[in-house]
Motif scaffolding. Structure first.
Motif, PDB file in Angstrom:
ATOM      1  N   ILE A 255       0.837  -1.213   0.000  1.00 30.94           N
ATOM      2  CA  ILE A 255       0.000   0.000   0.000  1.00 30.94           C
ATOM      3  C   ILE A 255       0.861   1.247   0.000  1.00 30.94           C
ATOM      4  N   GLN A 258       2.256   1.831  -3.449  1.00 29.69           N
ATOM      5  CA  GLN A 258       1.241   2.378  -4.343  1.00 29.69           C
ATOM      6  C   GLN A 258       1.014   3.855  -4.060  1.00 29.69           C
ATOM      7  N   HIS A 259       1.039   4.209  -2.767  1.00 30.99           N
ATOM      8  CA  HIS A 259       0.830   5.609  -2.384  1.00 30.99           C
ATOM      9  C   HIS A 259       1.970   6.477  -2.911  1.00 30.99           C
ATOM     10  N   HIS A 261       3.872   5.851  -5.475  1.00 30.88           N
ATOM     11  CA  HIS A 261       3.783   5.910  -6.939  1.00 30.88           C
ATOM     12  C   HIS A 261       2.735   6.941  -7.366  1.00 30.88           C
ATOM     13  N   MET A 262       1.571   6.945  -6.669  1.00 36.63           N
ATOM     14  CA  MET A 262       0.520   7.908  -7.011  1.00 36.63           C
ATOM     15  C   MET A 262       0.974   9.330  -6.726  1.00 36.63           C
TER      16      MET A 262
END
Length: 268
Positions: A255, A258-259, A261-262
């Motif tokens: 998670i 992903q955070h 990367h965003m």
């Protein structure tokens, strides 16, 4: 319950072994008895016990009011004789039984019956006079049916429900301590160096194994409550917890990745 007309349906209860520790308090007249029996100050004697029931479905022989044969009992946690401590066990059955108050004056402390219904059994333990004059009250819910109500009943696989308890006697008498100091069913503290106990009567030594349940017909059904088994269970539980923590860390790492990367994408 016995083969009588009863309207109640079986009350299914849990079958997981339960553990507890019961400390026996002194009776009101213990001070008067101190002059008659020397007490060991700051000492405790522990007696591990197991109480419960084993129930067998009667299969083709089962009827509407007599579907199971069962045995309720109090035994030593390692199947040793409890007669060295317990003098008498009283089992209070459902009022629909003939003679519902059953008294067992010698080990093994058990009774067998047949019936169809589940109910609570009160078990009262009375101890030898040099142990304590205060009885211990236990309560066991008789269980006849397996947890999986939808599963088929089996005449070969009994339903077993047991609870583990440790009865603790504070400031035991010297006579009590002397009688049980080498008994495998009893846990005793180490005495100070040079302390001398009174001799044990010969008849007590000879009777130490009269109530053993090691060769009991139901022995293969009994739950093991040994320290080694408990350590294995704790080790297995620890491994499960560590594996769960590792999975959560991997999920958090995923998670977090992903955070990041965003966030990088939004900054472009």
């Amino acid at each position: 319950m016995p083969p009588k007309n009863e309207a109640e349906q079986p009350d299914i209860s849990g079958s997981m072994p339960k553990s507890q520790r019961t400390k026996m308090s002194k009776s009101s007249d213990d001070n008067e008895k101190k002059s008659l029996a020397k007490k060991l100050k700051d000492a405790e004697i522990c007696v591990p016990i197991v109480y419960g029931n084993v129930a067998f479905w009667l299969g083709k022989k089962a009827s509407e009011y007599q579907s199971h044969k069962w045995t309720v009992y109090v035994r030593g946690a390692t199947n040793e004789d409890l007669g060295v401590v317990i003098k008498r066990a009283v089992f209070q059955l459902h009022s629909s039984f003939n003679n519902p108050t059953r008294i067992v004056d010698s080990p093994p402390f058990e009774l067998s019956e047949s019936g169809w219904g589940e109910f609570e059994i009160a078990i009262t333990l009375h101890f030898h006079s040099d142990v304590t004059d205060k009885p211990l009250h236990l309560y066991h819910h008789l269980k006849l049916y397996p947890e999986d109500e939808a599963g088929p009943l089996s005449t070969k696989k009994p339903v077993v429900v047991e609870s583990y308890d440790e009865i603790v006697f504070s400031e035991p008498s010297e006579a009590f301590f002397a009688r049980v100091q080498n008994h495998p069913a009893v846990i005793v503290p180490r005495l100070p160096a040079g302390f001398t106990l009174p001799p044990v009567p010969v008849e007590d030594i000879e009777n130490r194994k009269r109530g053993d349940t090691k060769d009991h017909p139901l022995n293969q059904c009994f739950t093991s409550f040994s320290e080694a088994d408990e350590l294995l269970k704790l080790a297995a539980a620890r491994q499960q917890v560590q594996a769960h923590i590792a999975r959560l860390r991997r999920q958090l790492s995923l998670i977090d990745g992903q955070h990041q990367h965003m966030k990088a994408a939004s900054d472009m």
